[in-house]
Motif scaffolding. Sequence first.
Motif, short mmCIF file in Angstrom:
data_model
loop_
_atom_site.label_atom_id
_atom_site.label_comp_id
_atom_site.label_asym_id
_atom_site.label_seq_id
_atom_site.Cartn_x
_atom_site.Cartn_y
_atom_site.Cartn_z
N LEU A 113 3.11 14.24 -9.14
CA LEU A 113 4.16 15.25 -9.19
C LEU A 113 4.65 15.44 -10.62
CD1 LEU A 113 6.08 17.16 -7.72
CD2 LEU A 113 7.62 15.23 -7.37
N LEU A 114 4.84 14.36 -11.36
CA LEU A 114 5.27 14.46 -12.75
C LEU A 114 4.21 15.15 -13.60
CD1 LEU A 114 6.91 10.95 -13.32
CD2 LEU A 114 8.08 13.15 -13.23
N ALA A 115 2.93 14.81 -13.33
CA ALA A 115 1.84 15.45 -14.07
C ALA A 115 1.81 16.94 -13.79
CB ALA A 115 0.52 14.81 -13.71
N SER A 116 2.06 17.33 -12.54
CA SER A 116 2.06 18.76 -12.18
C SER A 116 3.19 19.48 -12.89
CB SER A 116 2.18 18.91 -10.67
OG SER A 116 1.11 18.28 -10.01
N ILE A 117 4.38 18.84 -12.94
CA ILE A 117 5.53 19.48 -13.60
C ILE A 117 5.26 19.67 -15.08
CG2 ILE A 117 7.96 19.11 -14.22
CD1 ILE A 117 8.31 17.69 -11.54
N ARG A 118 4.69 18.64 -15.73
CA ARG A 118 4.38 18.74 -17.15
C ARG A 118 3.34 19.83 -17.42
NH1 ARG A 118 3.93 12.23 -18.03
NH2 ARG A 118 6.20 11.79 -18.01
N HIS A 119 2.36 19.89 -16.51
CA HIS A 119 1.31 20.90 -16.68
C HIS A 119 1.90 22.30 -16.52
CE1 HIS A 119 -2.70 22.60 -16.58
NE2 HIS A 119 -2.37 23.28 -15.48
N ALA A 120 2.84 22.45 -15.55
CA ALA A 120 3.47 23.77 -15.36
C ALA A 120 4.32 24.16 -16.55
CB ALA A 120 4.31 23.74 -14.09
N GLY B 139 0.81 -1.21 0.00
CA GLY B 139 0.00 0.00 0.00
C GLY B 139 0.84 1.27 0.00
N LEU B 140 1.90 1.28 0.85
CA LEU B 140 2.78 2.44 0.88
C LEU B 140 3.51 2.63 -0.44
CD1 LEU B 140 4.30 2.02 4.47
CD2 LEU B 140 2.57 3.68 3.72
N TYR B 141 3.91 1.50 -1.07
CA TYR B 141 4.61 1.58 -2.35
C TYR B 141 3.69 2.15 -3.43
CZ TYR B 141 6.99 0.04 -6.60
OH TYR B 141 7.59 0.00 -7.82
N LEU B 142 2.45 1.65 -3.46
CA LEU B 142 1.49 2.16 -4.45
C LEU B 142 1.17 3.63 -4.21
CD1 LEU B 142 -0.97 -0.88 -4.66
CD2 LEU B 142 0.81 -0.22 -6.30
N GLN B 143 1.09 4.01 -2.93
CA GLN B 143 0.84 5.42 -2.61
C GLN B 143 2.00 6.29 -3.09
OE1 GLN B 143 0.41 6.20 1.56
NE2 GLN B 143 -0.09 8.36 1.29
N LYS B 144 3.23 5.80 -2.91
CA LYS B 144 4.40 6.55 -3.36
C LYS B 144 4.40 6.69 -4.88
CE LYS B 144 9.45 6.56 -3.14
NZ LYS B 144 10.65 5.84 -2.65
N LEU B 145 4.03 5.61 -5.59
CA LEU B 145 3.97 5.69 -7.05
C LEU B 145 2.92 6.70 -7.50
CD1 LEU B 145 4.23 1.96 -8.24
CD2 LEU B 145 5.97 3.75 -8.39
N THR B 146 1.78 6.69 -6.81
CA THR B 146 0.71 7.64 -7.16
C THR B 146 1.17 9.08 -6.95
OG1 THR B 146 -0.95 6.00 -6.51
CG2 THR B 146 -1.68 8.29 -6.70
N GLU B 147 1.85 9.34 -5.83
CA GLU B 147 2.35 10.69 -5.56
C GLU B 147 3.38 11.12 -6.60
OE1 GLU B 147 3.84 10.42 -1.62
OE2 GLU B 147 1.86 10.48 -0.67
N GLU B 148 4.25 10.18 -7.02
CA GLU B 148 5.25 10.52 -8.03
C GLU B 148 4.59 10.84 -9.37
OE1 GLU B 148 7.88 7.22 -8.16
OE2 GLU B 148 9.00 7.80 -6.34
#
Length: 478
Positions: free
Chosen positions: A470-477, A458-467
């Motif tokens: 974050l990548l989606a936010s950077i691309r959008h910016a 669960g923690l691993y999947l949560q970390k992947l989701t957060e990453e």
Amino acid sequence: MSLFVGVVGFVLAVYGSVYGKRRACRFSVAMACLLILLALGGYTPLFKILHDWIPGFDKFRGSSKFIFEASLFIAMLAGIGLDHMIRHGPVPKRTILAILVAGFIIGCVALSIRYSAMRGNSGWWSNTVSASFVKGESYLSSKHYADPCFVQKAGFFASRSLIISAGTFFLLSFLLFFLRSSRKMVYAVALLAVVEVFVFARTSRFTFSLSSIRFSAIERIISGQTGDYRTLNLKHPDSAMLTGAHDIWGNDSVVLRRYAEFITFTQGYPPDRATQYVRFSRFHHLYKMLRCRFAFIPSGRRIGIIEEKDVMPRVQLIQEYVIIRDRDGILREMADPSFDPRKKVILEADPHPEPVVSTKDGKAKVVDSSTDYLIIEADVPDPAILLITDAYSKGWRAKSLPGSIQKKYHVMPANYILRAIPLSKGHHRIRVEYMPLAFRIGKWVSICAVFVYIIAIGLYLQKLTEERHLLASIRHAE
């Protein structure tokens, strides 16, 4: 024990050890080497040190079993090697050349063995085979090693196996050479590794016909009888499950010490010499205490049959008892012709409650059972000992079921190898189950481990989701 992991698996493991990430392969290399060293047992000085000074190490039945654990770490190294090929592509030319040279050397050894085997007892192969017998490294009879035909067949078999290995080396070098032009060739290497191990497993699998261990006369006798009894089948000691019968002995490597000592004693040997192997020479009268009704004894092509009709039931109430705390004293008492296991039971500690000799007869019966539990109902007019004619072990415990007058029950050794439960006056419903402490601890360790794995995933999947966010936010910016 076989350490075979395949030619391809071995090459990949070596490749992973040399070119893999140090952090990933250092531990697997160390563990594989250590476990192989342990598997060599008494052939290294380390074994005596561990056997004499490390608590519990002397309990292992065979040190060669460490080969299995070693193969797991070798497989890990092979995975590291394959992963390095997938990520970094072509292997160095010197590696391909080394594989070719190894295949050539093995091929030459194979031809040498075949040529020597064809010469019979005058070749070096015959001397090598004989040396394995002289050093005690074989369980085969000495007559095989004196047979030129056997020596020749062994040589041809070894030669053929090595030729296949040499061919696998050549095929692997071919695939690795073309890996330089096509990165997808690495998956052909992986497929070859899998196919090689499956082919080896298929050729080394021993099969036999069930008809070879069936004897119609024995099955007819067993099928025509009813009741909860056991047999002693010396014709085929391990065919009890096939014939649908229970047996008092077989080729079991984990026989209980108490039980092995008792069986050894009944055959006239000192119980201190008990092992899982016993040579039967007589049908002892105490076997009726084990519910042994039939003994099937081979005599040439015929089967001798001994029937004991006066076998004890699975559960019985007994009022008389005697306390003997040492093993030899118990065995001597039971060997006395005057000892009747139907009337008196030998305990090793004081029973609570204490039985009372009475003219009233109680009743006890098994209402349900499986491999690891019994459910027993008993009506006891006066306190008595419930004798269960099944093997005793510390892992057995008894608990009260609804409707039972007694709240706590204690399973005790009876007649050294059986189970006894002291019962108070009244109606009893008891569940006797095999629940050793090690199993209970292991169960909770496994349950906790599953929860830990679920949380970690669960923690691993949560970390992947957060990453990803974050990548989606950077691309959008951008």
